[in-house]
Design an enzyme around this catalytic site. Sequence first.
Site, short mmCIF file in Angstrom:
data_model
loop_
_atom_site.label_atom_id
_atom_site.label_comp_id
_atom_site.label_asym_id
_atom_site.label_seq_id
_atom_site.Cartn_x
_atom_site.Cartn_y
_atom_site.Cartn_z
N CYS A 69 0.84 -1.20 0.00
CA CYS A 69 0.00 0.00 0.00
C CYS A 69 0.88 1.25 0.00
CB CYS A 69 -0.91 0.01 1.22
SG CYS A 69 -1.85 1.55 1.40
N HIS A 133 -3.97 0.74 8.22
CA HIS A 133 -4.51 0.34 6.92
C HIS A 133 -5.90 -0.27 7.03
CE1 HIS A 133 -4.17 -0.99 2.69
NE2 HIS A 133 -4.81 -2.07 3.09
N ASN A 173 -13.99 8.99 -0.82
CA ASN A 173 -14.65 7.84 -1.42
C ASN A 173 -14.30 6.64 -0.55
OD1 ASN A 173 -15.40 9.45 -3.64
ND2 ASN A 173 -13.53 8.96 -4.73
N HIS A 184 -6.57 1.84 1.73
CA HIS A 184 -6.18 2.58 2.94
C HIS A 184 -7.16 3.73 3.19
CE1 HIS A 184 -2.80 3.52 5.79
NE2 HIS A 184 -3.45 4.68 5.81
N HIS A 186 -8.48 7.06 3.34
CA HIS A 186 -7.95 8.32 2.84
C HIS A 186 -9.04 9.09 2.11
CE1 HIS A 186 -7.90 6.06 -0.92
NE2 HIS A 186 -7.70 7.20 -1.57
N GLN A 188 -9.47 12.91 -0.53
CA GLN A 188 -8.77 13.72 -1.50
C GLN A 188 -9.22 15.17 -1.40
OE1 GLN A 188 -8.18 11.82 -5.50
NE2 GLN A 188 -9.63 10.31 -4.70
#
Length: 360
Positions: A69, A133, A173, A184, A186, A188
């Site tokens: 990852c 993760h 998302n 993972h 996260h 944006q």
Amino acid sequence: MHKTVTKLADGRELIYYDAEPAVRDAVDARPLSPVAGVSEVRVDPFTGDAVTIAAHRQGRTYHPPADECPLCPSRDGRLSEVPAADYQVAVFENRFPSLAGSSADHVTPWSDGPYTLAPGTGRCEVVCFTPDHGASFGDLTEQQARLVLDAWTDRTAELHARPDVRQVYCFENRGADIGVTLGHPHGQIYALPFTTPRTAQALAKVAEHRRATGRNLYDDVLAAERATLGDPDSRVVLAGEHWTAFVPFAARWPYEVHLYPNRRVADLTELDEPARAEFPRIYLDLLRRFDRLFPEPAPYIAAWHQAPRPAEAELALHLELFTIRRTAGKLKYLAGTESGMGAFMNDIRPETAARTLREL
């Protein structure tokens, strides 16, 4: 919040956010070459919508195994996008961006009859919520969620100050069904050189409402929803002192919730401390309700709507959270009416969806 700005091997910016001061001096030892943006923004002559063409992104990382990852901390000889052996929140420029300031060096703007094309300038960033993760945003503590909020706020302020940025969009998302290519936890941030179509539509409706009533449309919608508190058919899911979460009157998705600060502000930078302090509790509660909707975790999109620059005082900051799952094991597909005509058809009454979420 403590902020440390550094660089990755190819010159991209990496920013660590820590609750307390921390030493962040790990060096990115990967042999990376610089990446140039070649994005275009083309305008649809029939709708006026901006469409970004980013053909260089086809080779981006796609569903790597967990032990490879790129968003996990670097450790045990495995080098990732985050050189540190641990972190709290990390933000970095996307190596495969849809928009990049360097596009202006490679794309020449032009206009010919009904067609207009401009460089896809701006910036795309990745926000790693946690080094874990296997976690999700809903697994964070309130302190961790507050740090993410602080990072979103800092990035909004900095990106809005760029001359090539019109609107800052923070989003997450979650889930393979949404199209996520990295597992993972996260999100944006897109710093866009144009006003998004949804925002442009909202601006037009807000202006129309102001002309007709002399009032702000967001204020009226929030007041109408809060007036139903305690009603069995209320669309309000959660009501705090500083935030209100409700299913919209004309919800497009089977389970869709809008989260508003009770005091209207244009963007994240204008939230006061009481609203910032309450946000983690309300938002984590909301995400955990979504996780209890189905036997398996709900795929979702969480989208911050912020006013573009120059400041649009009539537009109100709010977060839209929705899942594309309509029931256990079944997705809400954007089929003929939605994809072809932009006309949404929802299988669940908003009042029923709100009651389900309240009772979870």
